[in-house]
Design an enzyme around this catalytic site. Structure first.
Site, mmCIF file in Angstrom:
data_model
loop_
_atom_site.group_PDB
_atom_site.id
_atom_site.type_symbol
_atom_site.label_atom_id
_atom_site.label_comp_id
_atom_site.label_asym_id
_atom_site.label_seq_id
_atom_site.Cartn_x
_atom_site.Cartn_y
_atom_site.Cartn_z
ATOM 1 N N THR B 133 3.000 7.437 -0.948
ATOM 2 C CA THR B 133 2.515 6.171 -1.507
ATOM 3 C C THR B 133 1.584 5.492 -0.515
ATOM 4 O O THR B 133 1.866 5.439 0.673
ATOM 5 C CB THR B 133 3.656 5.180 -1.859
ATOM 6 O OG1 THR B 133 3.113 3.855 -1.913
ATOM 7 C CG2 THR B 133 4.764 5.184 -0.830
ATOM 8 N N ILE B 134 0.487 4.964 -1.030
ATOM 9 C CA ILE B 134 -0.401 4.227 -0.134
ATOM 10 C C ILE B 134 0.223 2.889 0.273
ATOM 11 O O ILE B 134 -0.123 2.329 1.294
ATOM 12 C CB ILE B 134 -1.815 3.972 -0.730
ATOM 13 C CG1 ILE B 134 -1.770 3.106 -1.989
ATOM 14 C CG2 ILE B 134 -2.522 5.279 -1.019
ATOM 15 C CD1 ILE B 134 -3.145 2.544 -2.367
ATOM 16 N N ASP B 135 1.154 2.392 -0.552
ATOM 17 C CA ASP B 135 1.762 1.079 -0.275
ATOM 18 C C ASP B 135 2.677 1.094 0.944
ATOM 19 O O ASP B 135 3.000 0.047 1.484
ATOM 20 C CB ASP B 135 2.572 0.608 -1.488
ATOM 21 C CG ASP B 135 1.686 0.191 -2.648
ATOM 22 O OD1 ASP B 135 0.470 0.111 -2.455
ATOM 23 O OD2 ASP B 135 2.227 -0.030 -3.744
ATOM 24 N N MET B 179 -4.919 -3.323 -2.528
ATOM 25 C CA MET B 179 -3.701 -3.070 -3.298
ATOM 26 C C MET B 179 -2.469 -3.488 -2.488
ATOM 27 O O MET B 179 -2.579 -3.981 -1.376
ATOM 28 C CB MET B 179 -3.636 -1.605 -3.700
ATOM 29 C CG MET B 179 -4.652 -1.226 -4.772
ATOM 30 S SD MET B 179 -4.501 0.540 -5.220
ATOM 31 C CE MET B 179 -5.632 0.652 -6.606
ATOM 32 N N GLY B 180 -1.295 -3.198 -3.040
ATOM 33 C CA GLY B 180 -0.044 -3.587 -2.397
ATOM 34 C C GLY B 180 0.596 -4.712 -3.184
ATOM 35 O O GLY B 180 0.435 -5.871 -2.863
ATOM 36 N N ARG B 181 1.292 -4.328 -4.257
ATOM 37 C CA ARG B 181 1.824 -5.333 -5.168
ATOM 38 C C ARG B 181 2.879 -6.217 -4.483
ATOM 39 O O ARG B 181 2.832 -7.422 -4.573
ATOM 40 C CB ARG B 181 2.446 -4.635 -6.377
ATOM 41 C CG ARG B 181 2.868 -5.576 -7.472
ATOM 42 C CD ARG B 181 3.538 -4.807 -8.558
ATOM 43 N NE ARG B 181 2.798 -3.558 -8.763
ATOM 44 C CZ ARG B 181 2.508 -3.056 -9.935
ATOM 45 N NH1 ARG B 181 2.900 -3.656 -11.019
ATOM 46 N NH2 ARG B 181 1.851 -1.919 -10.029
ATOM 47 N N GLU B 237 -3.388 -7.880 -3.620
ATOM 48 C CA GLU B 237 -3.443 -8.140 -5.057
ATOM 49 C C GLU B 237 -2.175 -8.830 -5.563
ATOM 50 O O GLU B 237 -2.166 -9.421 -6.626
ATOM 51 C CB GLU B 237 -3.624 -6.822 -5.824
ATOM 52 C CG GLU B 237 -2.438 -5.868 -5.637
ATOM 53 C CD GLU B 237 -2.521 -4.581 -6.447
ATOM 54 O OE1 GLU B 237 -3.530 -4.371 -7.137
ATOM 55 O OE2 GLU B 237 -1.567 -3.790 -6.366
ATOM 56 N N GLN B 290 -9.629 2.870 -2.312
ATOM 57 C CA GLN B 290 -8.736 2.889 -1.149
ATOM 58 C C GLN B 290 -7.678 3.987 -1.223
ATOM 59 O O GLN B 290 -7.068 4.315 -0.226
ATOM 60 C CB GLN B 290 -8.063 1.529 -0.954
ATOM 61 C CG GLN B 290 -7.142 1.102 -2.065
ATOM 62 C CD GLN B 290 -6.925 -0.400 -2.108
ATOM 63 O OE1 GLN B 290 -6.290 -0.969 -1.244
ATOM 64 N NE2 GLN B 290 -7.458 -1.051 -3.132
ATOM 65 N N ARG B 291 -7.478 4.559 -2.387
ATOM 66 C CA ARG B 291 -6.473 5.628 -2.458
ATOM 67 C C ARG B 291 -7.111 7.004 -2.670
ATOM 68 O O ARG B 291 -6.407 8.006 -2.714
ATOM 69 C CB ARG B 291 -5.435 5.340 -3.543
ATOM 70 C CG ARG B 291 -5.943 5.464 -4.955
ATOM 71 C CD ARG B 291 -4.877 5.065 -5.959
ATOM 72 N NE ARG B 291 -5.280 5.463 -7.293
ATOM 73 C CZ ARG B 291 -4.760 4.986 -8.414
ATOM 74 N NH1 ARG B 291 -3.803 4.089 -8.370
ATOM 75 N NH2 ARG B 291 -5.184 5.412 -9.584
#
Lengths: 394, 394
Positions: B133-135, B179-181, B237, B290-291
């Site tokens: 995961t990128i997060d 990103m990154g909820r 985001e 970004q991903r």
């Protein structure tokens, strides 16, 4: 006493505009003169805000070659009558006899007016222009440094995003908005992304062709049906309807040259698709990324930028002025030439009509053959601690 | 008869999820078994839609390692009760005794439920999870492959955009939405962009801290004043107000046609700045770039992704299952470990509170020391005709 040299950068930056400064400095150093970079374009001359780079280190010079943005700053300044004598006095103060202006068609106009003023007032100050623009819209040159790198970035990113977009077994319409106010070269470069693995983009919209909502929806519906609900669209920010009006404007305010800040075509298309075809629509605006992603600049483009910088110095030293350095192509070799500034200033090169495949919203083989040499080779950007290392002088 | 192996990719893609497949295939080939990639995640098993890759060429395997997106496709499928037996029958049909699921916390839940089902029904099918995961929001692992490359892309792009944004001698507020909820690791990575040349970003907004309009405007006003009208902001985001509601919902209301999806924080902030501080505001959403920007993936991240793929195969062959392969760090070395899937599934790792410098909207030295090793090294993506060459199997 030998005359010194100054250069300035103008208009929107590119990934290789600093490579032209590198070329200028490298070449000018051979003549044993002082070299100045004006800070923030012609305003740096007007405000006597100069960075002397005569003693720049080899390391900094190398960093400069691969750095994005305009390392000495830029401007969008339209010269007023009272500016000319002021510029002359600052140039005289530093014994500057050679001035190089790196920019697009507005800047070539500035350089030409400046050059005319020097002739009219019998000043021994020679002015020359160096081309720079990601839009590739300067006439009388095979291409403009900056375009090759933007094209390489757009094609690479479209290829990567196309793979990402098709990852789910679901419908998805992806719309990528690229720059190019009047000229479709940037939009066209996305066609390079297509290969035997990636069949995107499916549809490209050029500012040279009037945009029609019904035709657009028909195009998208056809691809949507033929390609299992997956559509990848690339659109120029400068699309106009049949009346010649931009189809969507985010900012109405014009700059000093009457240019309007573009953007918003993607959102406009998204609304059309969402209301008529599918709610699953994604918009990506490449924004300033397409002009500053120096880490994936084109080596061919970077080398051309260096070449035109060097050539500008050589031409000046030979007494040639009031020209823009151009790029010529013979067989597969790029070389530098010169064209009168008056024939370049304020004119716009459009993406050739015969290179647009109107039926398929695509480009012809000739267009691909034109673009491919411009994106060849990868630059050796220095990486320090995992990140590209850059420099600037402002 | 030896049991065969299948793997599947799930959730949002990353720049290195395919490197884990590379690791799996490389390692599984040593055991002389058949290797299958399920197409479109677990749906590929349910639909008996498998790509056999036992005879993949060395060249294709190398392309796979550096390709972005999920080369076998992905899904966001939550298993229903009736799915379990269907999955078993397809796995039995191909004599598959080993199944590897590459994904985030939802996917680890799927893997765990599948593994539980196998135990309950005494099936000789072993299931294991591989993090992706990128997060970077999976618990019990030093980091998640995918994050290092996204961090490297964000930091590089922010550095390039910051140089571009400050090119004119004019005010400009730049807002970059990442990103990154729920988890601020991606926003935090932008801090790496700052060096002795670039002092951006100036302000970072994390989803872990509640967002307040007045505080935000005060922050921006201060930087605007101290930094000659130039402000560079990075925002997640997933920003929420003090009531725990996403702040972009306000923007969403004004949007007549959009589905509820993340994104819009940048536009929301732009409006605040434009109404209260300066009209010169630019928003850049890094979106899927970004991903998927595999051309600038982190080598350390890519190697970790390969490592967890290989380790998954080794663990399975030793009879270990119902675990997720984790990454451990000792001194400066990353190694692979294993943690029970039940302890990872559906849980979220947040950016540590003590790593946020709340006063300066920045990160602490500890945070930088954590992130830096993850972005080290550049991958050798093959370039053909000027563009990165990629592969996929869907």
């Amino acid at each position: 006493m030998k005359k010194n040299l100054a250069f300035a950068q103008s208009g929107g930056p590119t990934s290789v505009i600093n490579a032209s400064c590198y070329g200028i400095i490298k070449e000018a150093l051979k003549y044993g003169i002082k070299i100045y970079g004006a800070k923030f374009g012609i305003e740096g001359i007007l405000n006597d805000n100069l960075a002397e780079v005569t003693n720049i280190s080899e390391n900094d010079l190398n960093l400069l070659r691969y750095s994005p943005s305009a390392a000495f700053g830029s401007c969008r300044h339209k010269l007023k009558d009272e500016d000319f004598e002021k510029i002359c006095s600052i140039l005289d103060k530093h014994n500057i006899g050679y001035f190089i202006y790196i920019g697009g068609n507005d800047s070539m106009d500035t350089a030409h007016r400046l050059s005319e003023h020097m002739k009219k007032t019998c000043r021994d100050i020679k002015v020359i222009g160096v081309p720079k623009t990601i839009d590739n819209d300067l006439v009388n040159t095979h291409f403009c440094p900056g375009y090759g790198s933007a094209a390489k970035y757009i094609a690479s990113s479209v290829r990567e995003m196309a793979l990402d977009a098709e990852v789910y077994a679901k419908d998805i319409v992806t719309i990528v908005e690229v720059m190019g106010r009047d000229s479709g070269f940037l939009a066209a470069s996305s066609a390079l992304a297509r290969d035997n693995v990636v069949n995107s983009p499916h549809l490209i919209y050029f500012p040279e062709m009037s945009f029609d909502e019904k035709e657009f929806l028909d195009d998208v519906k056809t691809v949507f049906k033929d390609n299992h609900g997956k559509v990848f669209i690339v659109a120029s920010e400068g699309l106009k309807n049949k009346n010649g009006n931009y189809i969507y404007l985010k900012e109405q305010k014009a700059d000093a040259f009457g240019n309007i800040q573009m953007g918003g075509v993607g959102s406009y298309m998204k609304q059309l698709v969402a209301e008529n075809i599918s709610k699953r629509v994604k918009v990506v605006e490449l924004s300033i990324l397409q002009r500053c992603a120096a880490h994936i600049a084109s080596l061919a483009d970077n080398e051309a930028a260096v070449m035109v910088g060097k050539e500008a110095v050589d031409k000046l030293m030979k007494g040639i002025c009031d020209v823009m350095i151009s790029i010529e192509k013979t067989d597969s070799i790029f070389s530098a030439g010169a064209v009168p500034l008056s024939e370049v200033a304020n004119r716009t090169k459009f993406f050739p009509d015969q290179w647009i495949d109107k039926t398929n919203r695509w480009v012809t083989r000739d267009a691909l053959d034109y673009m491919l040499p411009l994106i060849q080779g990868e630059v050796k950007v220095p990486f320090i601690e995992g990140l590209p290392k850059y420099i600037r002088f402002i």
